[in-house]
Scaffold this motif. Structure first.
Motif, short mmCIF file in Angstrom:
data_model
loop_
_atom_site.label_atom_id
_atom_site.label_comp_id
_atom_site.label_asym_id
_atom_site.label_seq_id
_atom_site.Cartn_x
_atom_site.Cartn_y
_atom_site.Cartn_z
N PHE A 84 115.51 12.25 16.78
CA PHE A 84 114.67 11.49 15.85
C PHE A 84 114.24 10.15 16.45
CE2 PHE A 84 114.02 8.56 12.28
CZ PHE A 84 113.07 9.26 11.55
N ALA A 85 114.92 9.70 17.49
CA ALA A 85 114.54 8.45 18.15
C ALA A 85 113.07 8.49 18.59
CB ALA A 85 115.45 8.18 19.33
N LYS A 86 112.55 9.69 18.89
CA LYS A 86 111.14 9.84 19.25
C LYS A 86 110.24 9.49 18.07
CE LYS A 86 112.10 13.75 22.30
NZ LYS A 86 111.85 15.17 22.56
N CYS A 87 110.75 9.66 16.88
CA CYS A 87 109.97 9.47 15.66
C CYS A 87 110.00 8.01 15.17
CB CYS A 87 110.50 10.37 14.55
SG CYS A 87 110.70 12.09 15.04
N LYS A 88 111.00 7.25 15.63
CA LYS A 88 111.21 5.89 15.14
C LYS A 88 110.06 4.94 15.47
CE LYS A 88 116.17 5.39 14.79
NZ LYS A 88 117.32 4.63 15.27
N ALA A 89 109.24 5.29 16.44
CA ALA A 89 108.11 4.42 16.77
C ALA A 89 107.14 4.34 15.60
CB ALA A 89 107.39 4.94 18.01
N CYS A 90 107.10 5.39 14.78
CA CYS A 90 106.14 5.43 13.67
C CYS A 90 106.80 5.49 12.30
CB CYS A 90 105.22 6.63 13.82
SG CYS A 90 104.23 6.60 15.33
N HIS A 91 107.98 6.10 12.20
CA HIS A 91 108.61 6.34 10.90
C HIS A 91 109.87 5.51 10.71
CE1 HIS A 91 106.12 9.83 9.86
NE2 HIS A 91 106.23 10.19 11.12
N THR A 92 110.07 5.05 9.48
CA THR A 92 111.34 4.45 9.09
C THR A 92 112.12 5.53 8.35
OG1 THR A 92 110.36 3.63 7.03
CG2 THR A 92 110.40 2.12 8.92
N SER A 93 113.44 5.32 8.24
CA SER A 93 114.25 6.38 7.62
C SER A 93 115.25 5.84 6.61
CB SER A 93 114.97 7.18 8.70
OG SER A 93 115.82 6.33 9.45
N GLY A 94 115.30 4.57 6.40
CA GLY A 94 116.28 4.00 5.49
C GLY A 94 115.82 3.99 4.05
N LYS A 95 116.78 3.97 3.15
CA LYS A 95 116.47 3.92 1.72
C LYS A 95 115.77 2.59 1.41
CE LYS A 95 118.63 4.58 -2.79
NZ LYS A 95 119.90 4.86 -3.47
N ASN A 96 114.68 2.65 0.69
CA ASN A 96 113.89 1.48 0.27
C ASN A 96 113.28 0.72 1.45
OD1 ASN A 96 114.47 1.99 -2.47
ND2 ASN A 96 116.42 0.89 -2.26
N LYS A 97 113.16 1.35 2.61
CA LYS A 97 112.51 0.70 3.76
C LYS A 97 111.00 0.82 3.61
CE LYS A 97 116.07 -0.38 6.36
NZ LYS A 97 116.37 -1.66 6.92
N ILE A 101 103.98 3.01 10.80
CA ILE A 101 102.69 3.64 11.09
C ILE A 101 102.62 4.96 10.34
CG2 ILE A 101 101.29 4.69 12.92
CD1 ILE A 101 102.56 2.61 14.82
N GLY A 102 103.78 5.61 10.22
CA GLY A 102 103.92 6.82 9.41
C GLY A 102 104.75 6.48 8.18
N PRO A 103 104.85 7.41 7.23
CA PRO A 103 105.60 7.11 6.00
C PRO A 103 107.10 7.08 6.24
CG PRO A 103 104.88 9.38 6.02
CD PRO A 103 104.25 8.74 7.22
N ASN A 104 107.81 6.41 5.33
CA ASN A 104 109.26 6.40 5.34
C ASN A 104 109.74 7.82 5.03
OD1 ASN A 104 112.01 6.29 4.52
ND2 ASN A 104 111.79 4.15 3.98
N SER A 174 120.11 14.61 5.69
CA SER A 174 121.16 13.61 5.41
C SER A 174 120.58 12.31 4.87
CB SER A 174 121.98 13.33 6.67
OG SER A 174 121.24 12.56 7.59
N LEU A 175 119.26 12.12 4.97
CA LEU A 175 118.62 10.91 4.49
C LEU A 175 118.33 11.02 2.99
CD1 LEU A 175 116.04 10.33 7.38
CD2 LEU A 175 118.29 9.29 7.10
N SER A 176 119.37 11.12 2.22
CA SER A 176 119.23 11.26 0.78
C SER A 176 120.57 10.93 0.12
CB SER A 176 118.83 12.70 0.45
OG SER A 176 118.80 12.90 -0.94
N ASP A 177 120.49 10.45 -1.11
CA ASP A 177 121.74 10.23 -1.86
C ASP A 177 122.38 11.56 -2.22
OD1 ASP A 177 121.54 7.43 -1.80
OD2 ASP A 177 120.26 7.41 -3.58
N THR A 178 121.53 12.57 -2.49
CA THR A 178 122.02 13.92 -2.79
C THR A 178 121.24 14.90 -1.93
OG1 THR A 178 120.47 14.07 -4.63
CG2 THR A 178 122.72 13.43 -5.16
N PRO A 179 121.75 15.25 -0.73
CA PRO A 179 121.03 16.16 0.17
C PRO A 179 120.72 17.50 -0.48
CG PRO A 179 122.86 15.12 1.31
CD PRO A 179 123.00 14.77 -0.15
N ALA A 180 119.56 18.03 -0.14
CA ALA A 180 119.11 19.33 -0.67
C ALA A 180 120.05 20.43 -0.22
CB ALA A 180 117.70 19.62 -0.20
N PRO A 181 120.31 21.43 -1.07
CA PRO A 181 121.19 22.53 -0.70
C PRO A 181 120.58 23.39 0.41
CG PRO A 181 120.21 22.94 -2.86
CD PRO A 181 119.80 21.57 -2.44
N LEU A 182 121.44 24.03 1.17
CA LEU A 182 121.00 24.91 2.27
C LEU A 182 120.83 26.33 1.78
CD1 LEU A 182 123.30 23.73 5.21
CD2 LEU A 182 120.84 23.34 4.95
#
Length: 183
Positions: A84-97, A101-104, A174-182
């Motif tokens: 995901f480090a490749k994606c960090k140039a454009c996307h944020t991933s934290g809650k309420n961030k 350049i791309g969406p959170n 994992s970027l969720s308070d309640t991760p989606a079921p598999l």
């Protein structure tokens, strides 16, 4: 005219000639044909040049995308975080961030595409809002974003390895308070 001035003039002319030769050589290397490519090298004795007839290549068959759902059970979210480090140039991933350049991407799994508040999406991603970001949709998008959503503004070429995609999707899950079921 002094000899010093004459030396400067001759030096300048030699420099111009040298620069011209170097530019010509560089240009020839950048724009070379196959016939020129081996020029200057002697052919091996006893070998004649073989000619091949160019056959039209059959268009590559589009390989079906390997499903990612079964790999998610063993996917490594920490390895996905590294990819995901490749994606960090454009996307944020934290809650309420804030969006980058791309969406959170917080809570992206099962979210409708084009629905992050405050982000201006391409018409393409707004148009696919009926297809939520399921694991398989994320897999297809991460494989080749421009194939999945033709006209997207996202310039990322995609992740070729299905294992990398599974790991990134596990990280996104994992970027969720309640991760989606598999399932």
């Amino acid at each position: 005219m002094s000899s010093f001035e004459l030396n400067k003039i001759i030096g300048a002319l030699l420099l111009v000639i040298l620069v011209s030769v170097v530019i010509g050589k560089v240009a020839n290397n950048l724009v070379s044909t196959d016939e020129e490519h081996g020029a200057g090298y002697a052919e091996k004795p006893g070998k004649e040049k073989e000619t091949t007839i160019a056959r039209p290549k059959a268009p590559k068959k589009k390989q079906p995308l390997q499903p990612v759902l079964e790999l998610l059970a063993t996917a490594d979210a920490m390895a996905g975080k590294k990819v995901f480090a490749k994606c960090k140039a454009c996307h944020t991933s934290g809650k309420n961030k804030k969006n980058g350049i791309g969406p959170n991407l917080w809570n992206v799994v099962n979210r409708a595409p084009g629905s992050t508040a405050g982000f201006k999406y391409s018409k393409t991603l707004k148009g696919i809002s009926g297809k939520p970001w399921t694991y398989e949709n994320l897999n297809a998008f991460l494989a080749k974003p421009r194939d999945y959503a033709k006209g997207t503004k996202m310039s990322f070429v995609g992740l070729k390895k299905v294992k990398d995609r599974a790991n990134v999707i596990a990280f996104l899950r994992s970027l969720s308070d309640t991760p989606a079921p598999l399932n």
